[in-house]
Enzyme design. Structure first.
Site, short mmCIF file in Angstrom:
data_model
loop_
_atom_site.label_atom_id
_atom_site.label_comp_id
_atom_site.label_asym_id
_atom_site.label_seq_id
_atom_site.Cartn_x
_atom_site.Cartn_y
_atom_site.Cartn_z
CE1 TYR A 6 -2.32 3.34 2.42
CE2 TYR A 6 -3.74 2.48 0.67
CZ TYR A 6 -3.44 3.47 1.60
OH TYR A 6 -4.25 4.57 1.71
CG ASP B 32 5.90 3.67 0.44
OD1 ASP B 32 4.69 3.49 0.14
OD2 ASP B 32 6.25 4.37 1.41
CE LYS C 284 2.48 5.39 7.74
NZ LYS C 284 1.11 5.30 8.22
P1 KE4 Z 1 -0.72 8.64 4.16
O1 KE4 Z 1 -1.24 9.24 2.87
O2 KE4 Z 1 -1.78 7.85 4.90
O3 KE4 Z 1 0.02 9.64 5.04
O4 KE4 Z 1 0.44 7.58 3.75
C1 KE4 Z 1 0.13 6.58 2.82
C2 KE4 Z 1 1.12 5.44 2.98
C3 KE4 Z 1 2.14 5.29 2.05
N1 KE4 Z 1 3.05 4.30 2.16
C4 KE4 Z 1 2.99 3.41 3.19
C5 KE4 Z 1 4.02 2.33 3.27
C6 KE4 Z 1 1.97 3.52 4.17
O5 KE4 Z 1 1.93 2.62 5.19
C7 KE4 Z 1 1.02 4.54 4.07
C8 KE4 Z 1 -0.11 4.70 5.05
N2 KE4 Z 1 -0.26 3.66 6.03
C9 KE4 Z 1 -1.60 3.44 6.53
C10 KE4 Z 1 -1.51 2.32 7.58
N3 KE4 Z 1 -1.40 1.04 6.99
C11 KE4 Z 1 -2.24 4.67 7.06
C12 KE4 Z 1 -3.45 4.43 7.93
C13 KE4 Z 1 -4.73 4.85 7.28
O6 KE4 Z 1 -4.85 4.71 6.04
O7 KE4 Z 1 -5.62 5.33 8.02
#
Ligand code: KE4
Length: 425
Positions: free
Chosen positions: A142, A237, A265
């Site tokens: 993801y 990523d 994060k």
């Molecule tokens: P954000 O757009 O949510 O800040 O980041 C996206 C993203 C990109 N790459 C990786 C490896 C990530 O884990 C994420 C976001 N992680 C999720 C948790 N699995 C965010 C939680 C959510 O979607 O509420």
């Protein structure tokens, strides 16, 4: 403050599903989400005045636990000078210098406001630099919710059974090649089937959105070698793993040099943030220097920078990685022992402060084997722990996180809760 139940009833009237991010909705584990009114250290305080030991850590940012005094003070000090200027500001420079220092493969870096923006921008940059359109991603990884990457995605997309989101035009999806992770032959075939067309390969070097999955020995080196051979940009990523698996992320631990890295994060200390960076010759294709446009009103926001800088400096001072790994092993061993005593098959992949729990006898090494985990049993385990004051991610397809605020007592309590929850499955 009203109860979680009444807050959720009000939220569902106005916010789709009552949540601002799907994975928070408890849909895959059942039940209704609790609302949190405060958080400090390793603890969440719910709207119902319950205290929970937190192993989600707001999905990764809270590596120092919640509301750490140093991060709180840094935000307060920055706040004295205002919240956003829309101009360059000193803390952006300090953040860039820290990122480059921590992650040597990053020669230049651009701040943005989420991990989604970081990966979306990195893909556009790789396409602009190579003048190629196709990208390779891996099933279960993801990378946020931009169209080109919401194909066979993990995290909430997988949790809710729609890894391929509606609303993504076929014309976009056709340029995304999805392959199985940890499969060398599939990657070689992917390149062979698209000669000279692959702009980039993007992957979570350690997967944290299909549960926690680590690469086979040599796999990342193989991905690196094929990208170099075919002139494709390798994008790590590390939005989740950056500064968490090691000070320099997975690329430090595995000694692999990607061309671009996506971050987020932890570098925001809990405030909205993202970043992408890497080779200067690629990054210099970005506006205003080059033809690839990318922008953001709040990019480099002084409050987020102050919080992230404080968090990164704390990591330098504490060097907590060995301790975080010891805590992670303690939790892993408790789950393995409890399941062993019950004759319940389980896999508990863990590295440092990241882990996950798959109720399956099959070693989990990719999307397909992750799906052999018993998600219903995970839901019962999740609630058994929650009833005992321990909060894991409300999905079988997420990672768990530890922080420097998790002390021995918190881990002992969590291990007891896991043992009791497994006994009662
Ligand atoms: P954000 O757009 O949510 O800040 O980041 C996206 C993203 C990109 N790459 C990786 C490896 C990530 O884990 C994420 C976001 N992680 C999720 C948790 N699995 C965010 C939680 C959510 O979607 O509420």
């Amino acid at each position: 403050m009203t109860s979680s139940e009444s807050l959720f009833a009000r939220a569902r009237e106005l916010i789709p599903g009552g949540v601002n991010s799907p994975v928070r909705a408890f849909r895959s584990v059942g039940g209704a989400p609790f609302f949190v009114k405060a958080a400090r250290g390793a603890m969440l305080v719910t709207a119902d005045d319950r205290e929970l030991i937190d192993f989600v850590c707001t999905w990764g940012p809270a590596i120092h636990g919640h509301n750490h005094p140093r991060i709180k003070a840094a935000i307060a000090a920055a706040l004295e000078n205002g919240t956003s200027f829309g101009t360059p500001n000193p803390s952006e420079v300090e953040m860039a210098e820290l990122i480059v220092k921590f992650v040597p493969s990053i020669q230049k870096v651009r701040m943005c406001n989420s991990g989604t923006e970081a990966t979306m921008s990195a893909i556009r940059l790789a396409r602009g630099f190579t003048k190629r359109d196709k990208l390779i991603k891996f099933a279960g990884c993801y990378h946020g919710h931009s169209d080109a990457l919401l194909i066979k995605a993990g995290s909430g997309a997988l949790t809710h059974g729609n890894p391929d989101s509606a609303g993504v035009p076929a014309s976009v999806a056709q340029d995304t090649v999805v392959l199985p992770y940890n499969d060398r032959a599939a990657l070689a075939a992917g390149f062979a089937a698209n000669p000279g067309q692959i702009a980039c390969v993007i992957l979570e070097p350690y997967c944290g959105n299909v549960g926690f999955i680590m690469p086979d020995a040599g796999y990342l080196a193989f991905v690196r070698e094929l990208c170099t051979k075919h002139g494709a940009i390798l994008i790590f990523d590390e939005v989740m793993t950056g500064f968490r698996i090691a000070k320099g992320g997975v690329q430090e631990r595995e000694k692999i040099v990607p061309d671009l890295t996506c971050l987020g994060k932890i570098i925001g200390g809990g405030l909205p943030v993202g970043a992408f960076g890497g080779r200067a010759d690629i990054m210099d294709c970005l506006a205003p220097l080059g033809p690839v446009y990318q922008a953001g009103t709040l990019s480099g926001n002084p409050l987020a920078m102050a919080a992230g800088i404080a968090g990164l400096k704390l990591l330098e001072e504490l060097a907590p990685y060995a301790r975080l790994d010891a805590l992670g092993r303690q939790l892993r061993d408790a789950v393995l022992a409890a399941c062993g005593a019950k004759g319940l098959p389980v896999q508990v992949p863990q590295c440092g402060s990241m882990f996950s729990i798959f109720f399956t006898a099959t070693p989990v090494r990719d999307y397909a084997t992750a799906l052999t985990g018993d998600a219903r049993l995970f839901g019962r385990f999740f609630h058994g722990c929650l009833d005992r004051g321990v909060y894991f991610a409300p999905s079988a397809y997420e990672a768990g996180f530890l922080s420097t605020a998790h002390d021995g007592a918190a881990l002992d309590r969590a291990c007891e809760a896991c043992t009791a929850a497994i006994r009662d499955l």
